[in-house]
Scaffold this active site. Structure first.
Site, PDB file in Angstrom:
ATOM      1  N   LYS A 141       0.839  -1.208   0.000  1.00 46.74           N
ATOM      2  CA  LYS A 141       0.000   0.000   0.000  1.00 46.74           C
ATOM      3  C   LYS A 141       0.868   1.250   0.000  1.00 46.74           C
ATOM      4  O   LYS A 141       0.631   2.182  -0.753  1.00 46.74           O
ATOM      5  CB  LYS A 141      -0.944   0.050   1.218  1.00 46.74           C
ATOM      6  CG  LYS A 141      -2.098  -0.926   1.241  1.00 46.74           C
ATOM      7  CD  LYS A 141      -3.149  -0.684   0.198  1.00 46.74           C
ATOM      8  CE  LYS A 141      -2.852  -1.380  -1.060  1.00 46.74           C
ATOM      9  NZ  LYS A 141      -3.215  -2.728  -1.314  1.00 46.74           N
ATOM     10  N   GLU A 162       2.657   1.746  -3.400  1.00 48.39           N
ATOM     11  CA  GLU A 162       1.741   2.091  -4.478  1.00 48.39           C
ATOM     12  C   GLU A 162       1.328   3.546  -4.504  1.00 48.39           C
ATOM     13  O   GLU A 162       1.288   4.166  -5.553  1.00 48.39           O
ATOM     14  CB  GLU A 162       0.435   1.303  -4.300  1.00 48.39           C
ATOM     15  CG  GLU A 162       0.409  -0.049  -4.874  1.00 48.39           C
ATOM     16  CD  GLU A 162      -0.942  -0.675  -4.612  1.00 48.39           C
ATOM     17  OE1 GLU A 162      -1.712  -0.782  -5.548  1.00 48.39           O
ATOM     18  OE2 GLU A 162      -1.221  -1.053  -3.452  1.00 48.39           O
ATOM     19  N   HIS A 177      19.206 -11.785   8.727  1.00 50.58           N
ATOM     20  CA  HIS A 177      19.876 -12.511   7.640  1.00 50.58           C
ATOM     21  C   HIS A 177      20.211 -11.584   6.472  1.00 50.58           C
ATOM     22  O   HIS A 177      20.458 -12.052   5.369  1.00 50.58           O
ATOM     23  CB  HIS A 177      19.004 -13.676   7.177  1.00 50.58           C
ATOM     24  CG  HIS A 177      18.756 -14.680   8.259  1.00 50.58           C
ATOM     25  ND1 HIS A 177      19.762 -15.462   8.782  1.00 50.58           N
ATOM     26  CD2 HIS A 177      17.644 -14.994   8.964  1.00 50.58           C
ATOM     27  CE1 HIS A 177      19.267 -16.237   9.744  1.00 50.58           C
ATOM     28  NE2 HIS A 177      17.982 -15.959   9.879  1.00 50.58           N
TER      29      HIS A 177
HETATM   30  C1  F6R Z   1      -2.720  -3.547  -4.976  1.00 49.77           C
HETATM   31  C2  F6R Z   1      -3.561  -4.136  -5.989  1.00 49.77           C
HETATM   32  C3  F6R Z   1      -2.979  -5.180  -6.845  1.00 49.77           C
HETATM   33  C4  F6R Z   1      -4.026  -6.263  -7.105  1.00 49.77           C
HETATM   34  C5  F6R Z   1      -3.489  -7.265  -8.148  1.00 49.77           C
HETATM   35  C6  F6R Z   1      -4.467  -8.395  -8.352  1.00 49.77           C
HETATM   36  O1  F6R Z   1      -3.393  -2.581  -4.239  1.00 49.77           O
HETATM   37  O2  F6R Z   1      -4.698  -3.764  -6.128  1.00 49.77           O
HETATM   38  O3  F6R Z   1      -1.831  -5.714  -6.306  1.00 49.77           O
HETATM   39  O4  F6R Z   1      -4.325  -6.895  -5.912  1.00 49.77           O
HETATM   40  O5  F6R Z   1      -3.266  -6.608  -9.351  1.00 49.77           O
HETATM   41  O6  F6R Z   1      -5.692  -7.920  -8.763  1.00 49.77           O
HETATM   42  P1  F6R Z   1      -7.006  -8.743  -8.570  1.00 49.77           P
HETATM   43  O7  F6R Z   1      -7.260  -8.896  -7.123  1.00 49.77           O
HETATM   44  O8  F6R Z   1      -8.056  -7.910  -9.248  1.00 49.77           O
HETATM   45  O9  F6R Z   1      -6.790 -10.062  -9.242  1.00 49.77           O
END
Ligand code: F6R
Length: 566
Positions: A454, A457, A473
């Site tokens: 989070k 991003e 490690h």
């Molecule tokens: C992070 C995020 C991504 C999704 C990933 C999978 O905040 O949203 O990491 O979790 O791209 O996406 P879904 O869950 O839609 O398959």
């Protein structure tokens, strides 16, 4: 990722398509465009940046629009879709990647075709044009011929004269069926306010809408029966409006006391539990946040005496040979359209592995590919960074594994704590500007990794989430005076994690403890009684870090909500 919305019917499609593009906003994009046909001529408007719903072009009964997330070719106006054929008679939008486009481009160039973009997409309308040469009519036949030559993934909508043609291969495309009109889109969100009758195209399907007739064919050109399903998932204002929140991300974080309760309502739970009981092996698969939820699930399963192996969807190559009909794969996906996950699911299904899907978007590709579905029930998630879908998934996993979780208690506790946590993280942001480390053990490794994801991003700060025991490690070398480290504990791992925190503190690190009770080694303490909720202060922290840097947390750079390419 890229979004498509097209309209064909008796109305002027411009407003519908422009508003539809706005609704696809949440997927993330860098440029966009729209094309229609007025007075028998194609008009085109495209640009970089955000969708503007002011009317462009002329009234048009067939109209296509696209939001582009650059793959082949830079972000600029020329590379935005729709792309035109050389004779300006075909306009086309495309999601996916055409693997053999250079070869096609080369052949067409030798025939005298010119290209004005760097995209793979531009080869498609031109290939259609080349198949139409010498024929008076024949757009549909030429469209079909073209599809046979394309290798790679595509969802396509194309217009010529009075025809809207479409096709899907390894990239989602759905049809909304209205009264004497149809909508073609990459998901249902841009048209659900107009119709909830939806046809989900299968891989290899293609078709057209012409003179009020909708025709759909399978990959072997057999005509399919037109059968629309009614979708119940309305995108209520509750989910699509920001209400009083400045950003969707914050609104979705604050929705969690409610989504936690909703996610616990699982009519297929017993069936899923039975399937798991009968399985010789369990795989847990997803990407990004969804994969992080799988890490926690693996720990939940293990505590109930069942081994379940978490596997990154994009890293399935080494486990494929274990697939067989005695096994179950539990897949997690908010969007239900993640290409990496679709690939592994197809391979698993080919070997009769049973698929249990924990999916948020009803009717999405992975929802339909699952043998048993446990809906996340989190409502539409618009902020690109996943928040409420993660905690909803944790609740479902806790139910599935028989972990003693009282969601009403969790929800009440969260309602009480969310605002104080929010105030606390606002104090914390001044402590964090370069690197951030988050440690946990057991299920909290998942919470640590998810908190780090989070923060990365939306604030673009380098954050690393890891197992506390791993620090010594190697990573401990990065700890300097005042390096912030968040320690997330669980009752079972507290003592060991506190020891790890002490190792960091003796090297000058600044320890932020997320724990039931304050420990001596914490420089800053965020009380959290339930480990399963301990990612939420991290979600709030990520949000506030993003705001403090002047970024838009709803649309992090380079990222897309629905990752439909591999
Ligand atoms: C992070 C995020 C991504 C999704 C990933 C999978 O905040 O949203 O990491 O979790 O791209 O996406 P879904 O869950 O839609 O398959």
């Amino acid at each position: 990722m890229c979004g498509i919305i097209a309209y064909a019917g008796e109305k002027d499609g411009r407003e519908i398509v422009l508003k539809g593009l706005k609704k696809l906003d949440y997927r993330g994009y860098d440029s966009w465009g729209i094309a229609g046909i007025s007075e028998e001529k194609i008009w085109l408007h495209k640009t970089t940046g955000t969708v503007n719903t002011d009317l462009v072009g002329g009234p048009s009964n067939i109209t296509i629009g696209h939001t582009r997330w650059a793959t082949t070719g830079r972000v600029n106006k020329a590379n935005a879709h729709p792309q035109l054929s050389n004779d300006n008679k075909i306009a086309l939008v495309h999601n996916g990647i055409i693997d053999n486009y250079l070869k096609i481009k080369d052949n067409l160039t030798r025939k005298g075709y010119e290209f004005s973009s760097e995209t793979d997409t531009e080869t498609i309308p031109n290939l259609i044009q080349s198949h139409m040469e010498g024929k008076k009519e024949g757009f549909i036949e030429a469209f079909r011929e073209t599809l046979k030559e394309l290798q790679g993934s595509y969802a396509i909508a194309a217009i010529n004269n009075n025809t809207l043609a479409f096709a899907r291969q390894d990239s989602p495309l759905v049809i909304g069926v209205g009264e004497k009109e149809i909508y073609i889109a990459s998901d249902t969100s841009p048209f659900l306010d107009k119709t909830n009758k939806v046809i989900f195209l299968d891989e290899g399907d293609w078709g057209y809408y012409k003179d009020g007739e909708l025709a759909i064919f399978d990959s072997k050109d057999n005509k399919k029966e037109i059968k629309a399903e009614e979708i119940k998932w309305q995108q209520e204002d509750e989910h699509t409006k920001k209400q009083d929140f400045p950003h969707y991300m914050l609104k979705e974080i604050y929705e969690q006391p409610n989504t936690i309760l909703k996610s616990a309502e699982q009519p297929n739970l017993e069936e899923a539990k039975q399937a798991i009981k009968e399985s010789s092996e369990i795989f847990l698969t997803g990407s990004g946040t969804s994969y992080n939820a799988c890490l926690a699930a693996s720990s939940f399963f293990s505590k109930q005496g069942k081994r379940a192996t978490p596997i990154l969807a994009s890293e399935h190559q080494d486990i494929e040979h274990f697939f067989d009909n005695t096994k179950t794969m539990i897949i997690v996906s908010q969007s239900g359209e993640t290409a990496d996950l679709i690939e592994v699911v197809d391979k698993a299904k080919a070997k009769d592995v049973r698929i249990i899907g924990i999916i948020n978007v009803p009717g999405s590709t992975l929802w339909r590919k699952s043998d048993i579905v446990l809906g996340m029930n989190a409502g539409q998630e618009i902020g690109v960074a996943s928040t409420k879908a993660y905690t909803a998934t944790l609740i479902i996993f806790s139910k599935l594994t028989g972990k003693q979780t009282n969601e009403q208690e969790l929800s009440n506790y969260l309602t009480q704590k969310i605002k104080p946590w929010h105030s606390q993280v606002k104090e914390l942001i001044k402590k964090i500007n370069k690197d951030l480390f988050i440690i946990g053990r057991g299920e909290a490794v998942s919470y640590a990794k998810e908190t780090a994801l989070k923060v990365k991003e939306v604030s673009y700060i380098r954050a690393e989430g890891m197992a506390g025991g791993e620090l010594k490690h190697g990573t401990l070398a990065l700890i300097e005076e005042n390096t912030p480290v968040i320690a997330i504990t669980t009752p079972k791992t507290r003592q060991d994690l506190v020891n790890n925190a002490l190792e960091i503190r003796s090297r000058g690190g600044y320890i932020i403890g997320i724990d039931k009770e304050k420990q001596e080694c914490y420089d800053y303490f965020i009380p959290c009684k339930y480990p399963i909720l301990s990612v939420i202060p991290g979600q709030l922290l990520a949000y506030e870090l993003s705001i403090s840097k002047g970024y838009n947390p709803d649309k992090p750079r380079n990222l897309a909500k629905s990752v439909t390419v591999k």
